[in-house]
Design an enzyme around this catalytic site. Structure first.
Site, PDB file in Angstrom:
ATOM      1  CG  ASP A 643      40.509  52.612  39.470  1.00 12.88           C
ATOM      2  OD1 ASP A 643      39.410  52.633  40.075  1.00 12.88           O
ATOM      3  OD2 ASP A 643      41.598  52.914  40.006  1.00 12.88           O
ATOM      4  CG  HIS A 660      29.631  50.711  39.723  1.00 16.50           C
ATOM      5  ND1 HIS A 660      31.001  50.769  39.636  1.00 16.50           N
ATOM      6  CD2 HIS A 660      29.331  50.899  41.043  1.00 16.50           C
ATOM      7  CE1 HIS A 660      31.528  50.954  40.848  1.00 16.50           C
ATOM      8  NE2 HIS A 660      30.523  51.045  41.723  1.00 16.50           N
ATOM      9  CG  LEU A 756      37.238  38.912  23.032  1.00 15.34           C
ATOM     10  CD1 LEU A 756      38.699  39.305  22.845  1.00 15.34           C
ATOM     11  CD2 LEU A 756      36.421  40.144  23.410  1.00 15.34           C
TER      12      LEU A 756
HETATM   13  C1  FPP Z   1      36.124  50.291  39.786  1.00 15.89           C
HETATM   14  O1  FPP Z   1      35.594  51.553  39.933  1.00 15.89           O
HETATM   15  C2  FPP Z   1      35.162  49.458  39.002  1.00 15.89           C
HETATM   16  C3  FPP Z   1      34.578  48.330  39.491  1.00 15.89           C
HETATM   17  C4  FPP Z   1      34.931  47.794  40.794  1.00 15.89           C
HETATM   18  C5  FPP Z   1      33.555  47.573  38.747  1.00 15.89           C
HETATM   19  C6  FPP Z   1      33.604  47.646  37.322  1.00 15.89           C
HETATM   20  C7  FPP Z   1      32.528  46.792  36.775  1.00 15.89           C
HETATM   21  C8  FPP Z   1      31.981  47.005  35.581  1.00 15.89           C
HETATM   22  C9  FPP Z   1      32.404  48.116  34.716  1.00 15.89           C
HETATM   23  C10 FPP Z   1      30.933  46.074  35.087  1.00 15.89           C
HETATM   24  C11 FPP Z   1      31.539  44.907  34.476  1.00 15.89           C
HETATM   25  C12 FPP Z   1      30.516  44.094  33.852  1.00 15.89           C
HETATM   26  C13 FPP Z   1      30.767  42.893  33.333  1.00 15.89           C
HETATM   27  C14 FPP Z   1      29.696  42.188  32.595  1.00 15.89           C
HETATM   28  C15 FPP Z   1      32.057  42.261  33.452  1.00 15.89           C
HETATM   29  P1  FPP Z   1      35.565  52.203  41.371  1.00 15.89           P
HETATM   30  O2  FPP Z   1      34.194  52.067  41.947  1.00 15.89           O
HETATM   31  O3  FPP Z   1      36.665  51.673  42.189  1.00 15.89           O
HETATM   32  O4  FPP Z   1      35.846  53.699  41.011  1.00 15.89           O
HETATM   33  P2  FPP Z   1      36.583  54.782  41.949  1.00 15.89           P
HETATM   34  O5  FPP Z   1      37.983  54.300  42.028  1.00 15.89           O
HETATM   35  O6  FPP Z   1      36.454  56.027  41.154  1.00 15.89           O
HETATM   36  O7  FPP Z   1      35.862  54.779  43.230  1.00 15.89           O
END
Ligand code: FPP
Length: 866
Positions: A643, A660, A756
């Site tokens: 998050d 992201h 893993l």
């Molecule tokens: C939440 O941050 C994060 C996500 C919804 C996406 C996370 C995805 C990745 C890090 C990529 C993963 C890649 C693979 C290959 C699995 P948010 O946008 O909710 O952040 P905020 O709460 O600050 O708005």
């Protein structure tokens, strides 16, 4: 040609071959019948004797020698055909059982038997008539053939009947001789002056004898006598199959091989069965198998295991009782396929047709969720219950079919490994084997390689043990390179003259098996009950190898003396130790079990194959190294809610998509950290079912970041020892098709990796997952495979998206938020929670290690007291 005709043709061909194999009977027909006719004609006087001919209604006068010729010819034909049918029927019941199991209509087998009986009767009858003509010419050749054939038919039918009720060949032969002796002896007026006694009319060969004498003396057609003989023949020919059918087992095969332990009307019997088999009944109850029809199927499979080698029996006795039925079902299925592919001399095409019929029937059964065949029924139930991979099953079936169509030969060790990797554990070994760990225990991914080695050793020992049988079948299941190296040929082995180097080859192969067993020594190292079970098995296998080495020639003689006391003692001691280990390592309340990837395909080398082509994780940019942790403190499964990407980007004055992308970098580093510290399983929340409510642009960015992260061609992460899993709704059609396709490709490409397990939760919602599992259970209950009153958490856990992953031990959320947001609710029931303040893009592997270290210090009582 319709399936039915094809079955009939196969069954008739098999029945004819069965008769043709009886060389003694053929020789007796060819030589004994003419010899008898000649002796009776030459030795006995032609003094007229009185024979009461029923068709004419008065006695006729006939030569003592000719009437004895007729009764003797009838006697020998009856004896020979009767015994031929007896032997063929009792020897082919096993094969008939397989045909029925393969879906062949029973009526085809019945018709085949009677067709061959009719054929044998007409041929022997004609043959005897032809020889008779060398001495004197009967008035009616057609009636003579019919008379002889009638006698043969009658006794052939009796042979089938005796095979249905008797098991001993000696007893069968004795009875055929005695009955025919009384029957035909009493009807010969030379031996019995009272041969026209009305009492004798009830004898089976009466009509035949009357017809034969009638054919010799006059032009009259003895309709009544022919009809009488026909009635006896039809009645006896029908009685045999009828008795076989009523008695079930030997004719109807596994379908009724076992009496149902209960059933709709068998509650009393069910209870009696439970009383007689309290342990078995407990095993079934604990596995949720209560339907009597299912118990019947599992029991059929269990008996197939019991009738197999001592090692198979030992294996099932050493594994946890809760998964024993699963192994019975798997083994039962493989055994039936194996039986169906046995070479019975009826040609490759028929063998392939049998195996195809059975394996395709299973695939249809799987779609329906039930089967009319008990063995397939048990397997279908096991597949549903233990959530086995039907993909693995389909590829095993494909190999079985290929195997049946042509003899399998192995050019080298590579081919040998590939074959056993696919076949020995028919469907995706990960799940059933993972279940060996049983609740609360964890079988590490690295155990997969050891298990694969153990499997190779098991099959090599098995191939050596089966050398005699394989040599008979002309198909040696050893690599050609090995046979060539020692100058051993299949033909030499068949002739039991394997040459001087045979013993050296056996010793070398035993040495190879020992080496593999050595590599399997670590199986379940962290889990005492599993480790003890495998240690015992390995010990037993060493004993078997010693026995093989002591007398290599015995392998070709097919001598399998009972297992020595040492073997039984080791097994018993092992079972006690396993039971004690389970006592000490009781399930902890966790419902999922363990992780074990499927066997890997063989590569060119024979050494352990742990990812030579893969790179080690890239080091931490700051040079950080993982802390030392004792194995017991290591969590088996860490789950992370990543998050704070958006907030991180905003804090940097950038667009959310930058957050992201940064989050993707953080994830890569954390994965490397997981590899370095030896974490077996990591779940990450990449996109939830609730995330669909976000603005379209945000959804698009997240999905495109995930998609590029899963691209094996560009993402460096996939050059490491990481296996991808996907948890999430697969069928709502919301994810782009290309993304789903990419996930599947990467999952397939990495499924053999053991470093893993990365479980990406994408389009995931905990409630959706539980609803998905509930739907599967409801379907199972609706098909009658599950009693709703007996559904336990374990049943539900089997239908999670990734049922073989262990429960979450540690759940981490970044960005200071303290919610779990519908993330792995079932799996996290006993998890430790850790809420970290940094935003996800600021996280790296050191945070993961620190979290794991914190976890290691927590006092986890899991609902119990210390
Ligand atoms: C939440 O941050 C994060 C996500 C919804 C996406 C996370 C995805 C990745 C890090 C990529 C993963 C890649 C693979 C290959 C699995 P948010 O946008 O909710 O952040 P905020 O709460 O600050 O708005």
């Amino acid at each position: 040609m319709s399936w039915w005709w094809r079955c009939l043709r196969t069954a008739v061909r098999h029945a004819v071959l069965e008769q043709a194999r009886n060389r003694l009977a053929l020789a007796l027909v060819v030589f004994f019948v003419p010899l008898w006719l000649w002796l009776a004609y030459r030795v006995l006087p032609d003094t007229p004797v009185r024979f009461f001919l029923r068709a004419a209604g008065h006695p006729v006068s006939t030569g003592a020698n000719t009437v004895t010729q007729l009764s003797g010819a009838l006697h020998s034909i009856a004896l020979i055909v009767g015994f031929m049918m007896f032997l063929a029927t009792s020897r082919s019941t096993e094969f008939d059982r397989r045909l029925v199991t393969a879906g062949f209509p029973k009526v085809c087998l019945l018709l085949a038997k009677n067709t061959v009986l009719l054929l044998s009767a007409v041929l022997t009858g004609s043959y005897a008539t032809v020889w008779l003509c060398f001495f004197w010419r009967p008035e009616r050749l057609d009636v003579m053939v019919a008379a002889f054939a009638g006698g043969a038919l009658t006794y052939g039918g009796a042979g089938i009947l005796l095979a249905a009720v008797l098991r001993s060949e000696l007893a069968g032969m004795f009875l055929v001789i005695m009955v025919s002796f009384v029957d035909l002896g009493l009807q010969n007026p030379v031996a019995n002056p009272a041969a026209d006694s009305p009492l004798l009319r009830g004898l089976p060969a009466y009509g035949a004898m009357q017809s034969a004498v009638s054919a010799s003396t006059g032009t009259l057609t003895p309709w009544h006598q022919l009809l009488l003989s026909g009635c006896w023949a039809v009645a006896l020919a029908m009685a045999g199959p009828l008795v076989l059918t009523l008695r079930g087992g030997r004719w109807r095969g596994t379908l009724t091989l076992l009496k149902r332990p209960g059933g709709a009307t068998g509650t009393g019997r069910n209870a009696a069965w439970r009383l007689r088999h309290p342990v078995l009944s407990l095993i079934y109850r604990r596995a949720g198998i209560t339907d009597p029809a299912l118990v019947t199927g599992y029991e059929a499979c269990r008996r197939l295991v019991r009738s197999s080698g001592p090692m198979e029996i030992a294996f099932t006795q050493l594994i946890s009782a809760r998964v024993r039925p699963l192994f019975w079902a798997m083994y039962g299925y493989v055994r039936v396929i194996d039986d169906l592919s046995d070479d019975t001399g009826d040609g490759d095409q028929d063998r392939a047709a049998r195996v195809s019929a059975f394996s395709l029937a299973l695939e249809a059964d799987l779609r329906q969720g039930r089967s009319s065949d008990p063995v397939r029924g048990a397997l279908v139930h096991a597949v549903w219950t233990w959530n086995l991979s039907s993909e693995g099953l389909a590829s095993a079936n494909a190999v079985f079919r290929m195997d049946a169509a042509r003899q399998t030969e192995f050019a080298n060790w590579d081919e040998w490994h590939t074959y056993w990797d696919t076949l020995a554990f028919p469907f995706d070994v990960s799940r059933p084997t993972a279940l060996l760990g049983a609740p609360g225990l964890f079988l590490a991914p690295r155990d997969a390689e050891a298990l694969r080695r153990w499997n190779h050793a098991f099959n090599l020992i098995d191939c050596l043990g089966d050398l005699h049988q394989d040599a008979e079948n002309g198909c040696i299941k050893l690599p050609a390179t090995v046979l060539g190296q020692y100058g051993v040929t299949a033909e030499d082995l068949r002739l039991k003259q394997p040459g001087a180097q045979f013993a050296t080859m056996v010793h070398a192969l035993a040495g190879q098996a020992r080496e593999w067993l050595g590599q399997a020594a670590s199986i379940g190292a962290q889990h005492p009950p599993v480790a003890v079970a495998f240690r015992t098995l390995v010990e037993l296998q060493h004993l078997e190898l010693r026995r093989i080495e002591r007398n290599p020639q015995a392998l070709l003689d097919g001598r399998r003396p009972p297992h020595p006391v040492r073997f039984q003692y080791t097994l018993l001691r092992g079972r006690l130790r396993v039971a004690r280990a389970w006592q000490r390592h009781r399930p902890t309340g966790s419902v999922t079990t363990a992780v074990l990837p499927a066997p890997r395909p063989a590569a060119a080398d024979h050494g352990p194959r742990t990812s030579q082509a893969l790179l080690p994780p890239a080091p931490h940019p700051g040079g950080a190294v993982p802390p030392a942790l004792s194995g017991r403190r290591m969590p088996q499964h860490v789950a992370i809610i990543m998050d704070g990407n958006g907030r991180w980007a905003e804090a940097q004055g950038q667009v959310r998509s930058a957050g992201h992308h940064a989050g993707q970098h953080a994830l890569r580093d954390v994965i490397y950290g997981a590899l370095e510290i030896g974490l077996p399983c990591l779940s990450v929340y990449a996109f939830s079912t609730e995330n669909w409510a976000r603005p379209a642009a945000d959804i698009e960015t997240v999905l495109s970041v995930v998609s590029s992260g899963l691209d094996m061609n560009t993402e460096e992460l996939w050059r490491r020892d990481v296996q991808l899993r996907w948890s999430g709704s697969t069928d709502d059609g919301r994810l782009p098709a290309e993304l789903v396709d990419r996930i599947h490709r990467t999952t397939r490409a990495t499924r053999e990796r053991t470093g893993l397990i990365l479980n990406v939760c994408l389009n995931y919602g905990g409630r959706h997952e539980l609803a998905h599992a509930a739907r599967a259970l409801a379907r199972q209950a609706a098909h009658g495979g599950l009693d709703p009153d007996r559904i336990t958490p374990r049943h539900l856990a089997r239908h999670l998206y990734q049922p073989d992953l262990p429960d979450v031990d540690l759940l981490i959320r970044t960005s200071g938020e303290q919610r779990t947001s519908n993330f792995l609710p079932w799996q996290s029931t006993c998890a430790e929670y850790l809420f970290l303040d940094p935003l996800w893009p600021d996280i790296d592997r050191t945070h993961l290690w620190a979290a794991i270290s914190t976890y290691a210090t927590r006092d986890r009582r899991l609902g119990t007291t210390k």
